[in-house]
Scaffold this motif. Structure first.
Motif, PDB file in Angstrom:
ATOM      1  N   LEU A 221     -29.420  -6.102 -26.674  1.00  0.00           N
ATOM      2  CA  LEU A 221     -29.326  -5.875 -25.072  1.00  0.00           C
ATOM      3  C   LEU A 221     -30.507  -6.654 -24.475  1.00  0.00           C
ATOM      4  CD1 LEU A 221     -28.201  -4.825 -22.608  1.00  0.00           C
ATOM      5  CD2 LEU A 221     -29.813  -2.749 -22.889  1.00  0.00           C
ATOM      6  N   LEU A 222     -31.712  -6.554 -24.993  1.00  0.00           N
ATOM      7  CA  LEU A 222     -32.618  -7.847 -24.326  1.00  0.00           C
ATOM      8  C   LEU A 222     -32.515  -9.119 -24.615  1.00  0.00           C
ATOM      9  CD1 LEU A 222     -35.660  -7.647 -23.282  1.00  0.00           C
ATOM     10  CD2 LEU A 222     -36.385  -7.892 -25.885  1.00  0.00           C
TER      11      LEU A 222
ATOM     12  N   ASN B  52     -45.838  -7.871  -9.670  1.00  0.00           N
ATOM     13  CA  ASN B  52     -46.022  -7.989 -11.220  1.00  0.00           C
ATOM     14  C   ASN B  52     -44.824  -7.946 -11.858  1.00  0.00           C
ATOM     15  OD1 ASN B  52     -48.623  -8.401 -10.868  1.00  0.00           O
ATOM     16  ND2 ASN B  52     -48.711  -6.176 -10.325  1.00  0.00           N
ATOM     17  N   GLY B  53     -43.408  -7.367 -11.346  1.00  0.00           N
ATOM     18  CA  GLY B  53     -42.441  -7.335 -12.060  1.00  0.00           C
ATOM     19  C   GLY B  53     -42.056  -5.833 -12.478  1.00  0.00           C
ATOM     20  N   ILE B  54     -40.858  -5.374 -12.245  1.00  0.00           N
ATOM     21  CA  ILE B  54     -40.576  -4.102 -12.465  1.00  0.00           C
ATOM     22  C   ILE B  54     -40.529  -3.723 -13.799  1.00  0.00           C
ATOM     23  CG2 ILE B  54     -39.111  -2.124 -12.066  1.00  0.00           C
ATOM     24  CD1 ILE B  54     -38.510  -4.035  -9.412  1.00  0.00           C
ATOM     25  N   PRO B  55     -41.343  -2.782 -14.600  1.00  0.00           N
ATOM     26  CA  PRO B  55     -41.166  -2.532 -15.978  1.00  0.00           C
ATOM     27  C   PRO B  55     -39.969  -1.746 -16.254  1.00  0.00           C
ATOM     28  CG  PRO B  55     -43.061  -1.295 -14.927  1.00  0.00           C
ATOM     29  CD  PRO B  55     -42.478  -2.069 -14.082  1.00  0.00           C
ATOM     30  N   VAL B  56     -39.103  -2.152 -17.125  1.00  0.00           N
ATOM     31  CA  VAL B  56     -38.051  -1.311 -17.620  1.00  0.00           C
ATOM     32  C   VAL B  56     -37.931  -1.092 -18.914  1.00  0.00           C
ATOM     33  CG1 VAL B  56     -35.541  -1.461 -17.696  1.00  0.00           C
ATOM     34  CG2 VAL B  56     -36.600  -2.247 -15.779  1.00  0.00           C
ATOM     35  N   ALA B  57     -38.115  -0.019 -19.605  1.00  0.00           N
ATOM     36  CA  ALA B  57     -38.102   0.563 -21.120  1.00  0.00           C
ATOM     37  C   ALA B  57     -36.704   0.569 -21.355  1.00  0.00           C
ATOM     38  CB  ALA B  57     -39.008   1.562 -21.392  1.00  0.00           C
ATOM     39  N   ILE B  58     -36.496  -0.100 -22.810  1.00  0.00           N
ATOM     40  CA  ILE B  58     -35.138   0.053 -23.527  1.00  0.00           C
ATOM     41  C   ILE B  58     -35.456   0.944 -24.669  1.00  0.00           C
ATOM     42  CG2 ILE B  58     -33.140  -1.151 -24.450  1.00  0.00           C
ATOM     43  CD1 ILE B  58     -33.843  -3.572 -23.077  1.00  0.00           C
TER      44      ILE B  58
ATOM     45  N   PHE C  86     -38.669  -6.453 -18.932  1.00  0.00           N
ATOM     46  CA  PHE C  86     -37.997  -5.572 -19.955  1.00  0.00           C
ATOM     47  C   PHE C  86     -38.616  -5.276 -21.299  1.00  0.00           C
ATOM     48  CE2 PHE C  86     -34.450  -7.243 -17.246  1.00  0.00           C
ATOM     49  CZ  PHE C  86     -33.651  -5.821 -17.195  1.00  0.00           C
ATOM     50  N   ILE C  87     -38.800  -4.175 -21.612  1.00  0.00           N
ATOM     51  CA  ILE C  87     -39.732  -3.820 -23.028  1.00  0.00           C
ATOM     52  C   ILE C  87     -38.533  -3.340 -23.949  1.00  0.00           C
ATOM     53  CG2 ILE C  87     -41.590  -2.517 -23.721  1.00  0.00           C
ATOM     54  CD1 ILE C  87     -42.199  -2.037 -20.620  1.00  0.00           C
ATOM     55  N   ASP C  88     -38.172  -3.983 -24.860  1.00  0.00           N
ATOM     56  CA  ASP C  88     -37.523  -3.424 -26.267  1.00  0.00           C
ATOM     57  C   ASP C  88     -38.454  -2.894 -27.140  1.00  0.00           C
ATOM     58  OD1 ASP C  88     -35.950  -3.338 -28.339  1.00  0.00           O
ATOM     59  OD2 ASP C  88     -36.045  -5.223 -28.990  1.00  0.00           O
TER      60      ASP C  88
ATOM     61  N   GLU D  81     -32.152 -15.710 -27.422  1.00  0.00           N
ATOM     62  CA  GLU D  81     -32.701 -14.922 -28.730  1.00  0.00           C
ATOM     63  C   GLU D  81     -34.090 -14.580 -28.625  1.00  0.00           C
ATOM     64  OE1 GLU D  81     -30.442 -13.767 -31.147  1.00  0.00           O
ATOM     65  OE2 GLU D  81     -28.973 -14.510 -29.669  1.00  0.00           O
ATOM     66  N   ARG D  82     -34.575 -13.853 -27.987  1.00  0.00           N
ATOM     67  CA  ARG D  82     -36.049 -13.315 -27.946  1.00  0.00           C
ATOM     68  C   ARG D  82     -36.444 -12.175 -29.075  1.00  0.00           C
ATOM     69  NH1 ARG D  82     -40.712 -12.334 -27.959  1.00  0.00           N
ATOM     70  NH2 ARG D  82     -41.995 -11.840 -26.302  1.00  0.00           N
ATOM     71  N   ALA D  83     -35.549 -11.415 -29.197  1.00  0.00           N
ATOM     72  CA  ALA D  83     -35.924 -10.400 -30.185  1.00  0.00           C
ATOM     73  C   ALA D  83     -35.158 -10.551 -31.394  1.00  0.00           C
ATOM     74  CB  ALA D  83     -35.718  -8.918 -29.633  1.00  0.00           C
ATOM     75  N   ILE D  84     -35.489 -10.077 -32.609  1.00  0.00           N
ATOM     76  CA  ILE D  84     -34.993 -10.111 -33.727  1.00  0.00           C
ATOM     77  C   ILE D  84     -33.909  -9.116 -33.791  1.00  0.00           C
ATOM     78  CG2 ILE D  84     -35.185  -9.993 -36.599  1.00  0.00           C
ATOM     79  CD1 ILE D  84     -38.111 -10.745 -36.144  1.00  0.00           C
ATOM     80  N   VAL D  85     -32.500  -9.644 -34.137  1.00  0.00           N
ATOM     81  CA  VAL D  85     -31.421  -8.592 -34.401  1.00  0.00           C
ATOM     82  C   VAL D  85     -31.069  -8.470 -35.738  1.00  0.00           C
ATOM     83  CG1 VAL D  85     -29.040  -8.351 -33.973  1.00  0.00           C
ATOM     84  CG2 VAL D  85     -30.658  -9.195 -31.927  1.00  0.00           C
ATOM     85  N   SER D  86     -30.806  -7.286 -36.455  1.00  0.00           N
ATOM     86  CA  SER D  86     -30.610  -7.108 -37.644  1.00  0.00           C
ATOM     87  C   SER D  86     -29.779  -5.811 -37.809  1.00  0.00           C
ATOM     88  CB  SER D  86     -31.807  -6.920 -38.657  1.00  0.00           C
ATOM     89  OG  SER D  86     -31.483  -6.518 -40.027  1.00  0.00           O
ATOM     90  N   GLU D  87     -29.009  -5.967 -38.680  1.00  0.00           N
ATOM     91  CA  GLU D  87     -28.138  -4.511 -39.152  1.00  0.00           C
ATOM     92  C   GLU D  87     -28.876  -3.433 -39.761  1.00  0.00           C
ATOM     93  OE1 GLU D  87     -24.650  -5.497 -41.415  1.00  0.00           O
ATOM     94  OE2 GLU D  87     -23.839  -6.512 -39.890  1.00  0.00           O
ATOM     95  N   ILE D  88     -30.160  -3.798 -40.280  1.00  0.00           N
ATOM     96  CA  ILE D  88     -31.054  -2.931 -40.865  1.00  0.00           C
ATOM     97  C   ILE D  88     -31.759  -2.016 -39.691  1.00  0.00           C
ATOM     98  CG2 ILE D  88     -33.065  -2.488 -42.386  1.00  0.00           C
ATOM     99  CD1 ILE D  88     -32.115  -5.191 -43.848  1.00  0.00           C
ATOM    100  N   ALA D  89     -31.617  -0.774 -39.792  1.00  0.00           N
ATOM    101  CA  ALA D  89     -32.529   0.157 -38.933  1.00  0.00           C
ATOM    102  C   ALA D  89     -33.806   0.178 -38.967  1.00  0.00           C
ATOM    103  CB  ALA D  89     -31.726   1.495 -38.991  1.00  0.00           C
ATOM    104  N   GLY D  90     -34.734  -0.052 -37.964  1.00  0.00           N
ATOM    105  CA  GLY D  90     -35.818   0.135 -37.885  1.00  0.00           C
ATOM    106  C   GLY D  90     -36.501  -1.265 -37.861  1.00  0.00           C
TER     107      GLY D  90
END
Length: 486
Positions: free
Chosen positions: A237-238, A220-226, A273-275, A245-254
């Motif tokens: 990193l994800l 099933n795939g080895i789950p890795v939490a970031i 992988f879990i972002d 470009e799977r995840a949104i990257v921003s300089e704004i925290a949160g």
């Protein structure tokens, strides 16, 4: 299901393509297709040898539907064990449906999910565990899951279970024979040899049961939490690991409010992988929910990657009012001060204490902004530190190799049997429980009739795995998970 019907289905994925394959199986499969197939050489399909190919047209009366290539298989030398026809036509969805509907009008019915493989099982072409491996093979997405499915489909697991079952059955027969001669007080089954066999069966069952922990994650795939604080580069990193470009990257925290998952293959092993949302104190209700889910994802993960922004650590910044410690702006517009190294160590300690059994990889990110001396300083203060730059890709390949070290691939490399199916796992647990009862009975010198009860139960669970003992509900549950046409 009426298993003496003639069935038809599309065996290739639906939609447009270069070619499509339509499969027909049943006692009259060849006779049903023959009238609608006009061979280029005027051959009659009913007179052709098994395992032959024929070029011609599928026709509906005088109308030509398509030029096709027809494969002829005579039972029992076919996938299903029945007479089978496979029609390779052009991949137009219109053509596919025209041919299928024509065959239905001629006497076929649409196949149910997995019905071709079900017929293969019922006709003795494969046992039940091999049939289940067909579905695993179709869904395999990496080298490891493919290798395990192929090993099982070739009968590696079945052969091991069959051998144990046969040896136990031989002793069971002797025990049953003793019951027929109870008045003579004779002993046909050597108790010492039987004890050795029971011990051997226990060892094999325990090994197979233990392999499920490895097999399940490899399948099933080895789950890795970031995980880490906001704005330390988790999403970057994800994206670097996935190379997209799977995840949104921003300089704004949160920015990341919920977990994002995706899977890649590293060294033939699937990693999921879990972002996660950044961990910090917050009054934002939505972000708080995301942080709560972060800890849930850590609990579900096999490996945890803790990421921190090495470029923002206060002790690495110039101690001067001209160079104040950097701050991050979050989604509410407020700013958070840069963390100290001690604060990072505290967060690492919290994760270690809460999840002591999980492998934890500590990653110092954005090292491309540090000097060599600063990196050496960091390494001296945090043991087992890994340095990366998710933005430039520095250290990402080394991280992938480190992740592979956490995977127990020894049994896979040695081509040992690995259990990946939950049904098999539960049956093995039940079989081991009954075998333990047999051993206890032997140690307590129980009579043959009492031993026979536990032996029969163990044989029952062995038979459940291979399908020698089954029922309609079990078959329905298994084959309902197959795709139509297989």
């Amino acid at each position: 299901m009426k298993l003496n019907d003639n069935i038809v289905a599309l065996a290739t994925p639906s939609g447009a393509g270069a070619i499509a394959v339509i499969r027909v199986s049943g006692p009259d499969a060849i006779h049903l297709v023959a009238p609608v197939f006009k061979s280029k050489g005027n051959k009659d399909l009913r007179e052709q040898s098994s395992h032959t190919l024929h070029l011609g047209n599928i026709v509906d009366g005088e109308r030509i539907i398509d030029e096709v290539l027809v494969s002829v298989f005579h039972g029992p030398k076919s996938y299903t064990g029945e007479n089978t026809i496979e029609i390779s036509c052009h991949g137009s969805p219109y053509i596919q449906q025209e041919i299928i509907q024509l065959l239905i009008r001629k006497g076929c019915r649409s196949a149910e999910a997995g019905e071709f493989t079900l017929r293969a099982f019922l006709n003795g072409k494969m046992d039940l565990s091999q049939a289940e491996a067909v579905a695993d093979l179709i869904s395999s997405e990496n080298q490891a899951s493919h290798q395990m499915a192929m090993q099982q489909m070739r009968g590696g697991f079945s052969n091991e279970i069959q051998k144990l079952r046969q040896e136990l059955l031989n002793f069971a027969s002797l025990i049953e024979l003793e019951l027929d001669f109870a008045e003579e007080d004779v002993e046909f089954a050597n108790r010492e040899e039987f004890k050795s066999l029971v011990s051997k069966i226990q060892q094999v069952l325990k090994r197979l049961i233990d392999s499920f922990a490895v097999g399940n994650v490899l399948k099933n795939g080895i789950p890795v939490a970031i995980v880490g604080e906001p704005n330390v580069g988790k999403s970057t990193l994800l994206n670097a690991l996935l190379n997209e470009e799977r995840a949104i990257v921003s300089e704004i925290a949160g920015t990341t409010r919920d977990s994002i998952e995706d899977e890649i293959s590293i060294g033939g092993i699937g990693f999921r992988f879990i972002d996660t949302a950044g961990i910090r104190e917050t009054e934002d209700v939505v972000e708080s929910i995301g942080i709560k889910r972060t800890f849930e994802k850590i609990g579900q993960a096999q490996v945890v990657l803790y990421l921190f922004d090495a470029s923002r650590l206060r002790h690495l910044q110039p101690d001067s009012e001209r160079h104040p410690a950097p701050k991050d702006r979050d989604v509410s517009g407020s700013h958070t001060p840069a963390p100290t190294l001690e604060q990072v160590k505290v967060e690492i300690g919290k994760i270690k204490n809460q999840f002591p059994q999980k492998p934890l990889v500590i990653l110092a990110n954005k090292v491309d902004q540090l000097s060599t001396e600063q990196i050496i300083d960091l390494r001296s203060q945090i043991s087992d530190l890994n340095t990366i730059s998710a933005k430039t890709g520095e250290g990402v390949e080394e991280l992938q190799q480190k992740l592979l070290q956490f995977v127990n691939t020894g049994e896979l490399r040695n081509n040992n049997t690995i259990v990946t199916n939950t049904r098999h796992y539960n049956a093995l647990l039940s079989a081991l429980e009954e075998i333990n009862k047999v051993q206890e009975g032997l140690n307590n010198d129980l009579s043959g009739d009492l031993l026979a009860i536990d032996i029969r139960e163990a044989l029952h669970y062995f038979g459940e795995i291979t399908g020698e003992i089954t029922n309609d509900d079990l078959l329905g549950n298994i084959f309902a998970n197959f795709c139509i046409g297989k």
